[in-house]
Design a protein around this motif. Structure first.
Motif, mmCIF file in Angstrom:
data_model
loop_
_atom_site.group_PDB
_atom_site.id
_atom_site.type_symbol
_atom_site.label_atom_id
_atom_site.label_comp_id
_atom_site.label_asym_id
_atom_site.label_seq_id
_atom_site.Cartn_x
_atom_site.Cartn_y
_atom_site.Cartn_z
ATOM 1 N N ASP A 24 -1.011 6.986 1.962
ATOM 2 C CA ASP A 24 -0.070 6.311 2.861
ATOM 3 C C ASP A 24 -0.334 6.682 4.320
ATOM 4 O OD1 ASP A 24 1.012 5.330 0.553
ATOM 5 O OD2 ASP A 24 2.761 6.639 0.584
ATOM 6 N N ARG A 81 8.518 1.718 4.321
ATOM 7 C CA ARG A 81 8.936 2.813 5.202
ATOM 8 C C ARG A 81 10.025 2.375 6.170
ATOM 9 N NH1 ARG A 81 3.906 6.551 7.287
ATOM 10 N NH2 ARG A 81 3.513 7.578 5.311
ATOM 11 N N ALA A 88 4.918 6.045 -1.066
ATOM 12 C CA ALA A 88 5.939 5.100 -0.624
ATOM 13 C C ALA A 88 6.201 4.025 -1.676
ATOM 14 C CB ALA A 88 5.526 4.446 0.687
#
Length: 99
Positions: A66, A92, A42
Motif C-alpha cells: 500500500d 484510505r 487497506a
C-alpha cells in the motif's frame, strides 16, 4: 506475457557480448521477475503480481504494498497496479472521513 515488472516498470535492456577478439554481438539483459502474492492491508486481500526482485525489496523497504503504490508515480505502474492504487486511495480516504 511481457517481461516488465508491474511495480517498477523495469524491462529488458540491450547491450553487447564482447569477445576476447573484441567482436561485438547484440544481446539482451532480462530483469529477474518473480510471481509473488503481496498483501494489501487497506483492501484486506492478497494480490498476485509479476515483480522484479529489486521491486520486491523496494516494497519491503517502504513498509508494504500500500505504501509503495501510494508513493510511486502512475507512469511506472502497470494498468492493474494503477487500478489497485486507486482502490487503496479510495479506501484510505473513506476510512479517514469515518474516523
Amino acid at each position: 506475457m511481457s517481461r516488465i515488472c508491474e511495480l517498477t516498470g523495469k524491462g529488458r535492456q540491450v547491450g553487447n557480448n564482447v569477445s576476447h577478439a573484441n567482436n561485438k554481438t547484440k544481446r539482451t539483459f532480462l530483469p529477474n521477475l518473480q510471481n509473488v502474492s503481496l498483501i494489501s492491508d487497506a483492501l484486506d486481500q492478497t494480490v498476485r503480481l509479476r515483480v522484479s526482485t529489486h521491486g520486491l525489496r523496494s516494497v519491503e523497504h517502504n513498509g508494504g504494498l500500500d505504501n509503495w503504490l501510494v508513493k510511486t508515480s502512475n507512469e511506472k505502474l502497470s494498468a492493474r497496479c494503477r487500478k489497485l492504487k486507486k482502490d487503496i486511495l479510495k479506501k484510505r480516504s473513506s476510512a479517514a472521513v469515518a474516523a
